[in-house]
Write a protein that holds these residues in place. Structure first.
Motif, PDB file in Angstrom:
ATOM      1  N   MET A  71       0.869  -1.201   0.000  1.00 32.14           N
ATOM      2  CA  MET A  71       0.000   0.000   0.000  1.00 32.14           C
ATOM      3  C   MET A  71       0.891   1.230   0.000  1.00 32.14           C
ATOM      4  O   MET A  71       1.953   1.199  -0.613  1.00 32.14           O
ATOM      5  CB  MET A  71      -0.944  -0.063   1.195  1.00 32.14           C
ATOM      6  N   GLU A  72       0.491   2.299   0.654  1.00 35.31           N
ATOM      7  CA  GLU A  72       1.254   3.556   0.553  1.00 35.31           C
ATOM      8  C   GLU A  72       2.698   3.387   1.042  1.00 35.31           C
ATOM      9  O   GLU A  72       2.945   2.624   1.975  1.00 35.31           O
ATOM     10  CB  GLU A  72       0.603   4.677   1.399  1.00 35.31           C
ATOM     11  N   LYS A 132       3.842   3.656   4.831  1.00 33.40           N
ATOM     12  CA  LYS A 132       3.688   2.545   5.766  1.00 33.40           C
ATOM     13  C   LYS A 132       5.022   1.901   6.125  1.00 33.40           C
ATOM     14  O   LYS A 132       5.126   1.160   7.094  1.00 33.40           O
ATOM     15  CB  LYS A 132       2.769   1.470   5.180  1.00 33.40           C
ATOM     16  N   MET A 144      -6.992   9.104  -3.284  1.00 39.44           N
ATOM     17  CA  MET A 144      -7.188   7.893  -2.486  1.00 39.44           C
ATOM     18  C   MET A 144      -8.312   7.021  -3.046  1.00 39.44           C
ATOM     19  O   MET A 144      -8.169   5.793  -3.101  1.00 39.44           O
ATOM     20  CB  MET A 144      -7.484   8.304  -1.031  1.00 39.44           C
ATOM     21  N   LEU A 198      -8.030   3.121  -4.066  1.00 37.53           N
ATOM     22  CA  LEU A 198      -8.858   2.115  -3.403  1.00 37.53           C
ATOM     23  C   LEU A 198      -9.658   1.328  -4.436  1.00 37.53           C
ATOM     24  O   LEU A 198      -9.743   0.098  -4.357  1.00 37.53           O
ATOM     25  CB  LEU A 198      -9.796   2.805  -2.401  1.00 37.53           C
ATOM     26  N   PHE A 250      -7.231  -0.989  -6.317  1.00 38.66           N
ATOM     27  CA  PHE A 250      -6.770  -2.029  -5.388  1.00 38.66           C
ATOM     28  C   PHE A 250      -7.858  -3.078  -5.216  1.00 38.66           C
ATOM     29  O   PHE A 250      -7.625  -4.276  -5.393  1.00 38.66           O
ATOM     30  CB  PHE A 250      -6.416  -1.360  -4.052  1.00 38.66           C
ATOM     31  N   ASN A 251      -9.067  -2.626  -4.891  1.00 43.43           N
ATOM     32  CA  ASN A 251     -10.144  -3.571  -4.598  1.00 43.43           C
ATOM     33  C   ASN A 251     -10.593  -4.336  -5.840  1.00 43.43           C
ATOM     34  O   ASN A 251     -10.899  -5.529  -5.759  1.00 43.43           O
ATOM     35  CB  ASN A 251     -11.331  -2.850  -3.958  1.00 43.43           C
ATOM     36  N   MET A 259      -8.141  -7.099  -6.376  1.00 42.75           N
ATOM     37  CA  MET A 259      -8.297  -8.145  -5.368  1.00 42.75           C
ATOM     38  C   MET A 259      -9.518  -9.015  -5.684  1.00 42.75           C
ATOM     39  O   MET A 259      -9.482 -10.240  -5.538  1.00 42.75           O
ATOM     40  CB  MET A 259      -8.443  -7.521  -3.972  1.00 42.75           C
ATOM     41  N   LEU A 311      -9.652 -13.037  -6.443  1.00 40.76           N
ATOM     42  CA  LEU A 311     -10.484 -13.955  -5.666  1.00 40.76           C
ATOM     43  C   LEU A 311     -11.353 -14.798  -6.594  1.00 40.76           C
ATOM     44  O   LEU A 311     -11.507 -15.998  -6.405  1.00 40.76           O
ATOM     45  CB  LEU A 311     -11.364 -13.176  -4.682  1.00 40.76           C
ATOM     46  N   LEU A 349      -0.547 -16.015  -0.078  1.00 38.43           N
ATOM     47  CA  LEU A 349      -1.864 -15.379  -0.221  1.00 38.43           C
ATOM     48  C   LEU A 349      -3.001 -16.379  -0.433  1.00 38.43           C
ATOM     49  O   LEU A 349      -4.086 -16.003  -0.866  1.00 38.43           O
ATOM     50  CB  LEU A 349      -1.860 -14.332  -1.344  1.00 38.43           C
ATOM     51  N   PHE A 405      -7.076 -15.764  -1.240  1.00 42.27           N
ATOM     52  CA  PHE A 405      -7.718 -16.106  -2.498  1.00 42.27           C
ATOM     53  C   PHE A 405      -8.156 -17.563  -2.641  1.00 42.27           C
ATOM     54  O   PHE A 405      -9.095 -17.833  -3.366  1.00 42.27           O
ATOM     55  CB  PHE A 405      -6.799 -15.729  -3.675  1.00 42.27           C
ATOM     56  N   VAL A 463      -2.183 -12.251  11.942  1.00 42.55           N
ATOM     57  CA  VAL A 463      -2.771 -11.005  11.426  1.00 42.55           C
ATOM     58  C   VAL A 463      -3.285 -11.169  10.000  1.00 42.55           C
ATOM     59  O   VAL A 463      -4.365 -10.698   9.661  1.00 42.55           O
ATOM     60  CB  VAL A 463      -1.741  -9.853  11.504  1.00 42.55           C
ATOM     61  N   HIS A 488      -9.093  -9.522   1.940  1.00 42.99           N
ATOM     62  CA  HIS A 488      -8.306  -9.151   0.768  1.00 42.99           C
ATOM     63  C   HIS A 488      -8.655  -7.736   0.300  1.00 42.99           C
ATOM     64  O   HIS A 488      -7.907  -7.124  -0.452  1.00 42.99           O
ATOM     65  CB  HIS A 488      -8.561 -10.150  -0.369  1.00 42.99           C
ATOM     66  N   LEU A 489      -9.794  -7.200   0.795  1.00 48.61           N
ATOM     67  CA  LEU A 489     -10.252  -5.887   0.328  1.00 48.61           C
ATOM     68  C   LEU A 489      -9.753  -4.780   1.248  1.00 48.61           C
ATOM     69  O   LEU A 489      -9.547  -4.989   2.438  1.00 48.61           O
ATOM     70  CB  LEU A 489     -11.779  -5.844   0.265  1.00 48.61           C
ATOM     71  N   GLY A 490      -9.587  -3.591   0.671  1.00 53.80           N
ATOM     72  CA  GLY A 490      -9.104  -2.467   1.450  1.00 53.80           C
ATOM     73  C   GLY A 490     -10.197  -1.470   1.784  1.00 53.80           C
ATOM     74  O   GLY A 490     -11.300  -1.522   1.235  1.00 53.80           O
ATOM     75  N   GLU A 491      -9.885  -0.580   2.681  1.00 50.28           N
ATOM     76  CA  GLU A 491     -10.764   0.541   3.038  1.00 50.28           C
ATOM     77  C   GLU A 491      -9.859   1.678   3.485  1.00 50.28           C
ATOM     78  O   GLU A 491      -8.668   1.473   3.709  1.00 50.28           O
ATOM     79  CB  GLU A 491     -11.722   0.149   4.176  1.00 50.28           C
ATOM     80  N   VAL A 492     -10.471   2.863   3.602  1.00 46.87           N
ATOM     81  CA  VAL A 492      -9.675   4.010   4.062  1.00 46.87           C
ATOM     82  C   VAL A 492     -10.022   4.261   5.525  1.00 46.87           C
ATOM     83  O   VAL A 492     -11.196   4.311   5.889  1.00 46.87           O
ATOM     84  CB  VAL A 492      -9.979   5.262   3.202  1.00 46.87           C
ATOM     85  N   GLU A 552      -5.484   6.635   5.745  1.00 55.67           N
ATOM     86  CA  GLU A 552      -4.598   5.639   5.134  1.00 55.67           C
ATOM     87  C   GLU A 552      -5.407   4.474   4.631  1.00 55.67           C
ATOM     88  O   GLU A 552      -6.504   4.206   5.123  1.00 55.67           O
ATOM     89  CB  GLU A 552      -3.652   5.056   6.202  1.00 55.67           C
ATOM     90  N   LEU A 553      -4.813   3.732   3.697  1.00 51.02           N
ATOM     91  CA  LEU A 553      -5.449   2.489   3.271  1.00 51.02           C
ATOM     92  C   LEU A 553      -5.153   1.419   4.315  1.00 51.02           C
ATOM     93  O   LEU A 553      -4.054   1.383   4.879  1.00 51.02           O
ATOM     94  CB  LEU A 553      -4.867   2.023   1.928  1.00 51.02           C
ATOM     95  N   ARG A 554      -6.088   0.577   4.571  1.00 52.77           N
ATOM     96  CA  ARG A 554      -5.846  -0.598   5.400  1.00 52.77           C
ATOM     97  C   ARG A 554      -6.763  -1.697   4.876  1.00 52.77           C
ATOM     98  O   ARG A 554      -7.724  -1.428   4.137  1.00 52.77           O
ATOM     99  CB  ARG A 554      -6.124  -0.328   6.884  1.00 52.77           C
ATOM    100  N   ARG A 555      -6.480  -2.923   5.277  1.00 55.37           N
ATOM    101  CA  ARG A 555      -7.353  -4.023   4.869  1.00 55.37           C
ATOM    102  C   ARG A 555      -8.533  -4.099   5.840  1.00 55.37           C
ATOM    103  O   ARG A 555      -8.397  -3.819   7.025  1.00 55.37           O
ATOM    104  CB  ARG A 555      -6.575  -5.341   4.873  1.00 55.37           C
ATOM    105  N   ARG A 556      -9.682  -4.508   5.286  1.00 58.37           N
ATOM    106  CA  ARG A 556     -10.874  -4.660   6.130  1.00 58.37           C
ATOM    107  C   ARG A 556     -10.706  -5.867   7.033  1.00 58.37           C
ATOM    108  O   ARG A 556      -9.864  -6.739   6.798  1.00 58.37           O
ATOM    109  CB  ARG A 556     -12.114  -4.891   5.244  1.00 58.37           C
ATOM    110  N   LEU A 594      -4.384  -0.208  12.370  1.00 59.40           N
ATOM    111  CA  LEU A 594      -4.488  -0.544  10.944  1.00 59.40           C
ATOM    112  C   LEU A 594      -4.667  -2.040  10.658  1.00 59.40           C
ATOM    113  O   LEU A 594      -5.162  -2.397   9.604  1.00 59.40           O
ATOM    114  CB  LEU A 594      -3.240  -0.051  10.192  1.00 59.40           C
ATOM    115  N   HIS A 595      -4.228  -2.896  11.568  1.00 61.75           N
ATOM    116  CA  HIS A 595      -4.299  -4.328  11.282  1.00 61.75           C
ATOM    117  C   HIS A 595      -5.236  -5.073  12.220  1.00 61.75           C
ATOM    118  O   HIS A 595      -5.977  -5.948  11.786  1.00 61.75           O
ATOM    119  CB  HIS A 595      -2.895  -4.956  11.356  1.00 61.75           C
TER     120      HIS A 595
END
Lengths: 232, 192
Positions: A111-112, A115, A196, A200, A203-204, A207, A211, B51, B55, B103, B109-113, B117-121, B158-159
């Motif tokens: 990601m960014e 990090k 952003m 996003l 990225f999604n 992914m 999947l 991964l 997946f 973790v 596998h999907l992200g959110e803000v 910052e971006l982080r994984r859901r 974030l995690h």
């Protein structure tokens, strides 16, 4: 140009191709153009037996320049990179002076690039503890896009990364300090540009495609196609 | 209430042993059941970044060992305690090995803000526990302690998606009373 003993460490635990490996390969090629003979070492392969650990320690003992390419794992470096650092600290700090050895780190996150901050601080702390001359810590973001492909295969995306690695290799070959600001500026140019919500979305959607296919090996192909669509 | 203790300290570490003893006593005093996972006594395979848990078998690691069970222990607890030697400001290799495995299975596998910052859901739609991180260090080192605190703060936000966290640094040059007091205060803060 003075011959230097150069070790390029690949900190990725992946058995096959990896972005760390691709960056290490590119830099090795550039060192060879400068009449140097770098040695590429995959850390996890050298931790499997005591004999291999001794070999790894010997490589580090005789090295003038050590460059670590590591992925970012949960805001830190992977466990076997930490294991490597623990071993080197124990083996070298008492018996060997590392003051003339340069140690540089390239850390890549999925990601960014911001990090990577804590992981780079950990590497810097290791360098200080083990007595290395810390030559710089450099961060790359959205490195998953590269997916271990050789950098020249993705020239449009990786031009700046190739420049940054070339500058680093040139400076270290000549015994000069790495121009940290220049290298960081080149690596700061985003592989995944845009605000952003665009990052996003891309990225999604990648992914979700992976999947659906239950396969990540070619997973970034959709992303390459989407990037061309948006930014060609 | 349930507490999960993931202890990545070596078995011969006296500071960690003292800390663990007082922590267990504190939990018993507050009638909190605890599950103590001693990583130094268990073999866990490290994450190889395949991964599969994203997946191929979402939320489940391909390796059938304790690393596959840790995420379930974590989400079923109300408080999680992480004990690790502070190694160059981060976790030790022993702790990081199990922690990375845990973790990545907790993340989608999907992200959110979040927080800019971006982080994984979150993978599982349950509340995650608060985290008490105990870093064990041979002697006080402000630089390493700051890195460790930063690392825990980022991880919980974030995690781990934890509602709150506390960081305690235990050094060998501290007295037992100081250790006890620090633990008591941090534990009280976490329980609030």
């Amino acid at each position: 140009m003075q011959q230097r003993s150069i070790i390029l460490l690949n900190g990725s635990p992946k058995p096959g191709q990896s972005t760390s490996g691709a960056m290490s390969d590119f830099m090795a090629g550039h060192f060879e153009k400068n009449n140097q003979e770098p040695k590429q070492v995959k850390i996890c392969a050298y931790l499997k037996s005591d004999e291999k650990v001794r070999t790894l320690v010997e490589y580090i003992k005789t090295a003038d320049i050590v460059i670590l390419f590591t992925p970012l794992y949960v805001d830190s470096v992977p466990y076997h990179v930490i294991k490597f650092m623990e071993i080197i600290r124990e083996q070298l700090e008492e018996h060997h002076t590392n003051a003339n050895k340069k140690f540089a780190v390239f850390c890549q996150s999925g990601m960014e690039r911001t990090k990577n901050r804590v992981a780079l601080e950990i590497c810097k702390c290791f360098a200080g503890t083990a007595g290395f001359d810390f030559a710089g810590g450099f961060a790359l973001g959205f490195a998953g896009i590269l997916n271990g492909l050789p950098l020249p295969n993705l020239n449009r995306l990786t031009g700046n990364i190739q420049k940054a690695l070339s500058i680093t290799a040139d400076c270290l070959s000549q015994g000069n300090p790495i121009p940290g600001e220049t290298v960081n500026k080149l690596l700061a140019k985003p592989l995944l540009p845009g605000p952003m919500f665009v990052k996003l979305f891309l990225f999604n959607s990648t992914m979700k495609t992976c999947l659906k296919k239950k396969d990540f090996s070619n997973g970034l192909k959709p992303l390459h196609s989407k990037l061309k669509l948006f930014f060609s | 209430m349930k507490c999960l203790i993931i202890n990545g300290c070596p078995t011969n570490d006296k500071t960690a042993a003292t800390c663990s003893k007082y922590l267990t006593a504190l939990l018993t005093e507050h009638q909190i059941s605890n599950q103590h996972v001693k990583l130094a006594e268990t073999y866990i395979k490290g994450c190889i970044g395949c991964l599969n848990c994203f997946f191929k078998s979402p939320g489940e690691c391909r390796f059938k060992d304790l690393g596959r069970d840790l995420p379930q222990y974590f989400i079923k607890s109300d408080i999680s305690v992480f004990m690790s030697p502070v190694t160059f400001g981060g976790f030790s290799a022993c702790f990081a090995k199990a922690y990375n495995r845990m973790v990545i299975q907790l993340e989608s596998h999907l992200g959110e803000v979040a927080c800019g910052e971006l982080r994984r859901r979150k993978r599982f739609n349950t509340a995650h526990p608060s985290v008490l991180a105990i870093g064990v260090i041979p002697a006080q080192d402000q630089g390493a302690e700051k890195i460790f605190t930063d690392l825990i703060q980022r991880n919980t936000r974030l995690h781990l998606h934890s509602p709150s966290y506390e960081v305690v640094i235990m050094s060998s040059d501290q007295s037992v009373d100081q250790m006890k007091q620090q633990l008591k205060t941090s534990f009280a803060n976490i329980r609030r």
